[in-house]
Design an enzyme around this catalytic site. Structure first.
Site, short mmCIF file in Angstrom:
data_model
loop_
_atom_site.label_atom_id
_atom_site.label_comp_id
_atom_site.label_asym_id
_atom_site.label_seq_id
_atom_site.Cartn_x
_atom_site.Cartn_y
_atom_site.Cartn_z
N GLY A 44 13.06 0.65 5.31
CA GLY A 44 14.38 0.46 4.73
C GLY A 44 14.76 1.61 3.81
O GLY A 44 15.94 1.85 3.58
N LYS A 56 24.64 -2.11 -5.38
CA LYS A 56 25.82 -2.94 -5.12
C LYS A 56 25.61 -4.37 -5.61
O LYS A 56 26.57 -5.05 -6.01
CB LYS A 56 26.16 -2.93 -3.63
CG LYS A 56 27.00 -1.73 -3.21
CD LYS A 56 26.35 -0.44 -3.66
CE LYS A 56 27.07 0.82 -3.35
NZ LYS A 56 26.32 2.01 -3.80
N GLY A 120 3.01 10.95 6.57
CA GLY A 120 2.89 11.78 7.76
C GLY A 120 3.01 13.26 7.42
O GLY A 120 3.81 13.65 6.58
N GLY A 180 26.92 13.58 -14.73
CA GLY A 180 27.36 13.67 -13.34
C GLY A 180 28.45 12.67 -13.05
O GLY A 180 28.26 11.47 -13.27
N GLU A 203 30.78 15.73 -16.70
CA GLU A 203 30.85 16.33 -15.37
C GLU A 203 31.18 17.81 -15.49
O GLU A 203 32.16 18.19 -16.12
CB GLU A 203 31.92 15.62 -14.53
CG GLU A 203 32.30 16.30 -13.22
CD GLU A 203 31.11 16.55 -12.31
OE1 GLU A 203 30.95 17.71 -11.87
OE2 GLU A 203 30.34 15.61 -12.04
N HIS A 437 49.59 -11.74 5.44
CA HIS A 437 50.12 -11.85 4.08
C HIS A 437 49.57 -13.11 3.42
O HIS A 437 49.51 -14.15 4.06
CB HIS A 437 51.64 -11.92 4.13
CG HIS A 437 52.28 -12.12 2.79
ND1 HIS A 437 52.41 -11.11 1.86
CD2 HIS A 437 52.81 -13.25 2.22
CE1 HIS A 437 53.00 -11.59 0.78
NE2 HIS A 437 53.26 -12.88 0.98
#
Length: 460
Positions: A44, A56, A120, A180, A203, A437
Site C-alpha cells: 500500500g 484525509k 530488493g 512550504g 512559502e 438541483h
C-alpha cells in the site's frame, strides 16, 4: 543465494508495492502474467500508510471540528470542540487497517502474485536480489515511490517534523509554522487550524499552491486569511533553531517566527532504488527518466509513480502501473497526458483541477476564453456556507482545456471535470446537459452555460 529458476521465473518483477507497484501486479495477474511483488515495508506504500488515506482521515476529523464549532449558526448548539488527538489517531489507523486488510487479502487471493518481503536490490535489468534470493523476470518495474524531503541545514526532532512524524503527534501544538505552501503544506495547515492551532505558512515562491491556476492561489489565500491562517509568500527560511520547548525559525528579511512545532512540507523526492547504478538507466537528478509509455532507457525496464518526473499523485502511479501491465501483455494501451490527470487538494476550502491553467493555455493556444462562476449563486454551496468558484478555460472557439474549482467539498466534482477536459468537450456540448438541483455539481453546468454565451445565474 538461491535462484528461483535457471531462466526467468516471472514475467514481471515489481520493486515496490505502493499504488503503482501493486496496481501493476494486480492487473498483470488478471492478464495471466506471473509476478514477484517485492516490498520492504507494508503493501500500500506511502499513500495508504503515511499519505493520502491517513491525512484525509485527519482532514475529515478537522471538518467535523469546524462543523461543531459553527453549528450554532444553523441552530445546533454544541460549543467549542475538544480535540482528542489520540482518538483521532485511533480513528485514522482504523481506516488504514481496514483498507490494508482488504488490499492484502485481494493480492493474496491471486496465485499469479508472489509477495516477497524484504529490501530488493537491482542486480541487472532482469534480476533483483532480496536477502539470499535471486528473482529473475522478463521485465522489471521500478515503483519505489517517494520520501519526504528536508532542506539542507534543518535537522528533524521533536519540534521539527515532516508529514510522516506529524501523523504521530499525541497533542495539538498551540503554534505551528508550516514550511512550504504546496499541497502537503496547505492540507496540514488546514488541519492544525481546525484543531485550534495558530498557523503560519512560509512559502519561498510568490503564492500558495504555485502549481495551480493563479486565480485558485488568490482564492485560497483569501480563504485562509478569513480562517486566520497567515501565509508569508516570497519568503525564505534562513535557519532553524530547535529548543526543548519551542522552535525558532529565522527568515530572510523578516523577523523570526517562534512556534511549538515546525512542519517541513517542502515536497517529496523519489524513493531510493538500491543497485540502480547497475542498470545504467537515464536519470534526471534522483528521478528515473521514462518515455510516454513508462519505459526507461534500458529495454525491458519500466518505472512508474513518484519515481519518475511529473505529478506526485497516487492515482497517477496507480494508472501507470495498470498501463505498464497492459503494455507488457501486448495490449498497446493509450497513454494519458499529464494535463489530463485530475488533481485535488483537500484543504478547506478544497481545490480541484484538471487540464491547463489559464497561463499554460495562453502559452499553448495563444487566444483563450475564460469564465469564472462564483459559488455565491449555487444553492448547495450556500447551504454548506462555502465560498469559491468554478473557472473554465477554453481555446478560442475551441474545446475546454482546463477546469479549476475552489470550495468546500468541491473535489467531489472533479469526475465530471476530467471527462469534460479529456473528451475535449465544447461549451455547447455541455450547455444542454441537466445537472441535479440543488448540488454543487450545478456550478459546472452554470459555468459551461456562461462560456457558451448563455449565462443564467451569472453575468455574461
Amino acid at each position: 543465494m538461491t535462484s528461483d529458476a535457471a531462466g526467468a521465473a516471472y514475467d514481471i518483477v515489481v520493486l515496490g508495492a505502493g499504488s503503482g507497484g501493486y496496481a501493476c501486479a494486480l492487473r498483470a495477474a488478471e492478464l495471466g502474467l506471473r509476478v514477484a511483488l517485492v516490498e520492504r515495508d507494508l503493501i500500500g506504500g506511502t499513500c495508504l500508510h503515511r499519505g493520502c488515506i491517513p491525512t484525509k482521515a485527519m482532514l475529515h476529523a478537522a471538518e467535523v471540528a469546524d462543523e461543531a464549532r459553527s453549528a450554532a449558526h444553523v441552530g445546533v448548539r454544541l460549543g467549542e470542540p475538544e480535540i482528542d488527538l489520540a482518538q483521532v489517531g485511533r480513528y485514522r489507523q482504523g481506516v488504514v487497517d481496514r483498507l490494508f486488510k482488504g488490499l492484502t487479502g485481494l493480492i493474496g487471493s491471486r496465485s499469479e502474485i508472489e509477495v516477497v518481503r524484504g529490501e530488493g536490490r537491482v542486480v541487472d535489468a532482469r534480476t533483483v536480489a532480496v536477502d539470499d534470493r535471486i528473482l529473475r523476470g522478463r521485465h522489471l518495474v521500478l515503483a519505489t515511490g517517494s520520501v519526504a524531503k528536508v532542506l539542507p541545514g534543518i535537522t528533524l526532532g521533536p519540534r521539527v517534523v515532516t508529514s510522516d512524524e506529524a501523523l504521530r503527534l499525541e497533542s495539538v501544538p498551540q503554534r505551528v509554522v508550516v514550511l512550504g505552501g504546496g499541497v502537503i503544506g496547505v492540507e496540514f495547515a488546514s488541519v492544525f487550524r481546525s484543531f485550534g492551532a495558530k498557523v503560519t505558512i512560509v512559502e519561498a515562491l510568490d503564492r500558495l499552491v504555485p502549481a495551480e491556476d493563479a486565480a485558485i492561489s488568490a482564492g485560497l489565500t483569501r480563504a485562509f486569511r478569513q480562517r486566520k491562517i497567515t501565509a508569508l509568500t516570497g519568503v525564505r527560511v534562513a535557519g532553524v533553531e530547535a529548543g526543548e520547548d519551542e522552535v525558532r525559525v529565522e527568515l530572510e528579511g523578516r523577523d523570526p517566527l517562534v512556534a511549538d512545532l515546525l512542519l517541513v512540507a517542502v515536497g517529496r523526492g523519489p524513493g531510493p532504488v538500491p543497485g540502480i547504478d547497475a542498470l545504467g538507466v537515464t536519470m534526471s537528478g534522483a528521478h528515473v527518466e521514462v518515455d510516454e509509455r513508462c519505459r526507461t532507457s534500458v529495454e525491458g525496464v519500466y518505472a512508474v509513480g513518484d519515481l519518475v518526473p511529473g505529478l506526485q499523485l497516487a492515482h497517477r502511479g496507480f494508472a501507470q502501473g495498470i498501463f505498464v501491465a497492459e503494455d507488457i501483455a501486448g495490449f498497446s494501451p493509450r497513454p494519458v497526458p499529464e494535463s489530463g490527470i485530475p488533481r485535488v487538494t483537500y484543504c478547506d476550502p478544497e481545490i480541484g483541477s484538471v487540464g491547463l491553467t489559464e497561463e499554460a493555455a495562453r502559452a499553448a493556444y495563444g487566444e483563450v476564453e475564460v469564465v469564472e462562476y462564483n459559488l455565491g449563486g449555487n444553492g448547495k454551496s450556500q447551504i454548506l456556507g462555502t465560498k469559491g468558484f468554478v473557472k473554465l478555460v477554453r481555446a478560442k472557439d475551441g474545446p475546454i482545456v482546463g477546469m479549476h474549482l475552489l470550495g468546500a467539498r468541491i473535489g467531489e466534482q472533479i469526475g465530471e471535470a476530467q471527462l469534460i477536459v479529456n473528451w475535449q468537450a465544447f461549451p455547447d456540448d455541455l450547455a444542454p446537459l441537466i445537472h441535479a438541483h440543488p448540488t454543487q455539481n450545478e456550478a459546472l453546468g452554470e459555468a459551461a452555460l456562461a462560456l457558451a454565451g448563455k449565462p443564467l445565474h451569472s453575468h455574461g
